[in-house]
Design a protein around this motif. Sequence first.
Motif, PDB file in Angstrom:
ATOM      1  N   ALA A 272       0.832  -1.209   0.000  1.00  0.00           N
ATOM      2  CA  ALA A 272       0.000   0.000   0.000  1.00  0.00           C
ATOM      3  C   ALA A 272       0.860   1.250   0.000  1.00  0.00           C
ATOM      4  N   ARG A 273       1.996   1.188   0.708  1.00  0.00           N
ATOM      5  CA  ARG A 273       2.904   2.341   0.712  1.00  0.00           C
ATOM      6  C   ARG A 273       3.476   2.574  -0.697  1.00  0.00           C
ATOM      7  N   PHE A 274       3.815   1.483  -1.381  1.00  0.00           N
ATOM      8  CA  PHE A 274       4.314   1.624  -2.758  1.00  0.00           C
ATOM      9  C   PHE A 274       3.228   2.167  -3.686  1.00  0.00           C
ATOM     10  N   LEU A 275       1.994   1.677  -3.574  1.00  0.00           N
ATOM     11  CA  LEU A 275       0.899   2.166  -4.412  1.00  0.00           C
ATOM     12  C   LEU A 275       0.593   3.632  -4.135  1.00  0.00           C
ATOM     13  N   THR A 276       0.778   4.057  -2.890  1.00  0.00           N
ATOM     14  CA  THR A 276       0.582   5.469  -2.574  1.00  0.00           C
ATOM     15  C   THR A 276       1.600   6.336  -3.303  1.00  0.00           C
ATOM     16  N   VAL A 277       2.856   5.873  -3.333  1.00  0.00           N
ATOM     17  CA  VAL A 277       3.890   6.614  -4.071  1.00  0.00           C
ATOM     18  C   VAL A 277       3.546   6.652  -5.567  1.00  0.00           C
ATOM     19  N   ALA A 278       3.105   5.502  -6.112  1.00  0.00           N
ATOM     20  CA  ALA A 278       2.733   5.481  -7.534  1.00  0.00           C
ATOM     21  C   ALA A 278       1.538   6.387  -7.806  1.00  0.00           C
ATOM     22  N   GLY A 279       0.579   6.405  -6.893  1.00  0.00           N
ATOM     23  CA  GLY A 279      -0.577   7.286  -7.061  1.00  0.00           C
ATOM     24  C   GLY A 279      -0.182   8.748  -7.034  1.00  0.00           C
ATOM     25  N   LEU A 280       0.756   9.104  -6.144  1.00  0.00           N
ATOM     26  CA  LEU A 280       1.225  10.487  -6.102  1.00  0.00           C
ATOM     27  C   LEU A 280       1.922  10.862  -7.407  1.00  0.00           C
ATOM     28  N   PHE A 281       2.677   9.924  -7.985  1.00  0.00           N
ATOM     29  CA  PHE A 281       3.320  10.175  -9.280  1.00  0.00           C
ATOM     30  C   PHE A 281       2.275  10.451 -10.368  1.00  0.00           C
ATOM     31  N   LEU A 282       1.210   9.663 -10.395  1.00  0.00           N
ATOM     32  CA  LEU A 282       0.159   9.876 -11.393  1.00  0.00           C
ATOM     33  C   LEU A 282      -0.562  11.197 -11.166  1.00  0.00           C
ATOM     34  N   VAL A 283      -0.790  11.558  -9.908  1.00  0.00           N
ATOM     35  CA  VAL A 283      -1.467  12.828  -9.611  1.00  0.00           C
ATOM     36  C   VAL A 283      -0.651  14.000 -10.164  1.00  0.00           C
ATOM     37  N   LEU A 284       0.656  14.007  -9.867  1.00  0.00           N
ATOM     38  CA  LEU A 284       1.494  15.105 -10.360  1.00  0.00           C
ATOM     39  C   LEU A 284       1.618  15.085 -11.878  1.00  0.00           C
ATOM     40  N   SER A 285       1.648  13.886 -12.478  1.00  0.00           N
ATOM     41  CA  SER A 285       1.750  13.794 -13.942  1.00  0.00           C
ATOM     42  C   SER A 285       0.489  14.298 -14.605  1.00  0.00           C
ATOM     43  N   TRP A 286      -0.671  13.825 -14.163  1.00  0.00           N
ATOM     44  CA  TRP A 286      -1.932  14.257 -14.774  1.00  0.00           C
ATOM     45  C   TRP A 286      -2.211  15.731 -14.524  1.00  0.00           C
ATOM     46  N   ALA A 287      -1.634  16.283 -13.460  1.00  0.00           N
ATOM     47  CA  ALA A 287      -1.791  17.715 -13.204  1.00  0.00           C
ATOM     48  C   ALA A 287      -0.928  18.555 -14.128  1.00  0.00           C
ATOM     49  N   GLY A 288      -0.016  17.933 -14.881  1.00  0.00           N
ATOM     50  CA  GLY A 288       0.798  18.656 -15.851  1.00  0.00           C
ATOM     51  C   GLY A 288       2.091  19.199 -15.287  1.00  0.00           C
ATOM     52  N   LEU A 289       2.575  18.627 -14.164  1.00  0.00           N
ATOM     53  CA  LEU A 289       3.811  19.140 -13.559  1.00  0.00           C
ATOM     54  C   LEU A 289       5.003  18.958 -14.477  1.00  0.00           C
ATOM     55  N   TRP A 290       5.130  17.791 -15.108  1.00  0.00           N
ATOM     56  CA  TRP A 290       6.309  17.520 -15.928  1.00  0.00           C
ATOM     57  C   TRP A 290       6.358  18.403 -17.163  1.00  0.00           C
ATOM     58  N   LEU A 291       5.209  18.792 -17.685  1.00  0.00           N
ATOM     59  CA  LEU A 291       5.195  19.670 -18.864  1.00  0.00           C
ATOM     60  C   LEU A 291       5.720  21.062 -18.532  1.00  0.00           C
ATOM     61  N   ALA A 292       5.547  21.466 -17.282  1.00  0.00           N
ATOM     62  CA  ALA A 292       5.974  22.814 -16.891  1.00  0.00           C
ATOM     63  C   ALA A 292       7.427  22.859 -16.441  1.00  0.00           C
ATOM     64  N   LEU A 293       8.020  21.706 -16.105  1.00  0.00           N
ATOM     65  CA  LEU A 293       9.394  21.689 -15.604  1.00  0.00           C
ATOM     66  C   LEU A 293      10.389  21.525 -16.753  1.00  0.00           C
ATOM     67  N   PRO A 294      11.583  22.059 -16.606  1.00  0.00           N
ATOM     68  CA  PRO A 294      12.640  21.793 -17.611  1.00  0.00           C
ATOM     69  C   PRO A 294      13.105  20.350 -17.525  1.00  0.00           C
ATOM     70  N   PHE A 295      13.917  19.958 -18.492  1.00  0.00           N
ATOM     71  CA  PHE A 295      14.310  18.556 -18.598  1.00  0.00           C
ATOM     72  C   PHE A 295      15.090  18.082 -17.360  1.00  0.00           C
ATOM     73  N   ILE A 296      15.985  18.908 -16.858  1.00  0.00           N
ATOM     74  CA  ILE A 296      16.785  18.494 -15.697  1.00  0.00           C
ATOM     75  C   ILE A 296      15.890  18.285 -14.481  1.00  0.00           C
ATOM     76  N   ALA A 297      14.935  19.186 -14.276  1.00  0.00           N
ATOM     77  CA  ALA A 297      14.020  19.036 -13.141  1.00  0.00           C
ATOM     78  C   ALA A 297      13.171  17.773 -13.287  1.00  0.00           C
ATOM     79  N   ARG A 298      12.851  17.407 -14.512  1.00  0.00           N
ATOM     80  CA  ARG A 298      12.090  16.172 -14.709  1.00  0.00           C
ATOM     81  C   ARG A 298      12.916  14.965 -14.278  1.00  0.00           C
ATOM     82  N   ALA A 299      14.182  14.963 -14.657  1.00  0.00           N
ATOM     83  CA  ALA A 299      15.040  13.832 -14.294  1.00  0.00           C
ATOM     84  C   ALA A 299      15.202  13.735 -12.776  1.00  0.00           C
ATOM     85  N   ILE A 300      15.389  14.881 -12.104  1.00  0.00           N
ATOM     86  CA  ILE A 300      15.541  14.869 -10.642  1.00  0.00           C
ATOM     87  C   ILE A 300      14.252  14.384  -9.982  1.00  0.00           C
ATOM     88  N   GLY A 301      13.103  14.892 -10.460  1.00  0.00           N
ATOM     89  CA  GLY A 301      11.828  14.488  -9.878  1.00  0.00           C
ATOM     90  C   GLY A 301      11.565  13.003 -10.057  1.00  0.00           C
TER      91      GLY A 301
END
Length: 575
Positions: A44-73
């Motif tokens: 469940a802890r792992f699924l929570t991390v995966a869910g948080l990744f999907l939330v930030l992705s669907w919110a468009g965070l990666w589109l707004a960040l530069p390439f280096i910030a995407r790699a760090i995130g």
Amino acid sequence: MSEPTPDSPEPERNPDTVSRLRIAQALRQAEFAIAWERGWPHLARFLTVAGLFLVLSWAGLWLALPFIARAIGLGLFLVLALAALSPLFRFRWPSRQDALGRLDRGTGIRHRPATTLTDTLTTQDPVALALWQAQRERTLASIKRIRAGLPSPRLAIHDPWAFRALIVVLMVATYIAAGDERRVRVAAAFDWNGVFAAENIRVDAWVTPPLYTGRPPVILSAANKEAALPASGPLAVPAGSTLIVRSSGGALDVVVGGGVTEAAAKEQAPKGTSEKHFTIAGDGTAHVRAPSGQPQWRFSALPDHPPVIALAKDPERQARGSLQLSYKLEDDYGVTEAHAQFATRSAAGAAETRPLFDAPQFSLVLPNVRTRNGVGQTVKDLSEDPYAGAEVTLTLTAKDEAGNEGRSAPFEMRLPERLFTKPLARALIEQRRILALDANQRPQVNEALQALLIAPELFTPEVGHYLGLRSVEQELEVARTDDAMRGVVASLWALAVTIEDGNITDVDKALRAAQDALKEALERGASDEEIKKLTQDLRAALDNFLRQLAEQLRNNPQALARPLDPNTRVMRQQD
């Protein structure tokens, strides 16, 4: 050894055997329950991390960040995921003793009943054997209360703030908000192309509206990571615009969504560059991901509305039976063509008609080459058309460069016709219109022509008129095809005009031809010399017409006694 037959009774099972089967099943259930309780909190802890990744992705965070910030995130999320899964690497499947202990606790009975049923006796002492058997029988009486129970992973201890529930709610919200861009937004986290892009690479992007709109191109990016387009709000462009992205080096990677689709390039890109073309048919987005990062561009497509056309006033009848139409035109980018279309009005309950000719339609004169807003006027001579004098419905249509068509509200009217003063000519024109609008009326028209031949001394005193009418009647009598009946329609018109005008018909045609030639020259802006010559030709044709008309009136004094048509205008030589 004989096998039991199907009808033979099933042998009774040993109660001890049944108890062992139940204990074995309960042990398996207990093992799975313990395994779930041990592994689910970490999963469940792992699924929570995966869910948080999907939330930030669907919110468009990666589109707004530069390439280096995407790699760090993305690296941070990988560390969190490994930390959540690391306890599972030490996971061990529950032992038999663990399962027995769970069953013993679940019965609520002392002296470990589940363990007792699985024990074996090694001694052969009769007293010990009797005591052991009595204990098993007592334990068997309580076998129904042995249960593994439901798993209880106790997630509240591992997640006291119920962070997992918040992640589920955010996942639902961002999933709906992302729409069709879900995959694109998730894939943006793994796009690191710009990290290794050379600094001297240049990306240019611009939007070219369709030529007919007359709008200039819109520059989106004029240099590496320098956007000429403000980030606030989508860019409004005409629908059908072309987005062009050009790169001076590296692999060009453009992701589009919504109403923006890739199109074939009409021209070859300059040497040393790569270029892609896209059509903006509706609201959408475009994002240049490589070779250098650009902000995501959003477009709002402005639809090309159909033209608006309507009658400025009711159609008017002009001299000699011409029709004058005045109409208003309006379009966002300009009307390129307009037409007037007519359709016959059939009475309710009438049988299906079979017209010999198509209803008249003609082009309308535009005030300008591309009329955005104006009033036009067209004069059309329909006096010789078979539909002249018929009840029709008028509809005006207008088209723009994009092919959009606008239609006016239907207008019911009676087409103007040439006025015939002689009764026989009027009767022939009426029968001509009946036959032209419905070929099924051929028998009735034939009977009407035969009726006009009954008393030649009354209806056709002139021999030429009688012979012409007899010839037309015989032509209709043998007509069986539509082409043959169209010939009869033409003969009826020629005979009616001859009866009405006598020998003035050729002079009349010459006058009309001179009028049309001068009108056409004025509309196309002819030279002064050509207009002067056509004016002289019109004056000569008019003089000849007036002489023939005066001679006809001298030979037919009765025509002077007939009242003038109220629409008739008197012309003088000066006119």
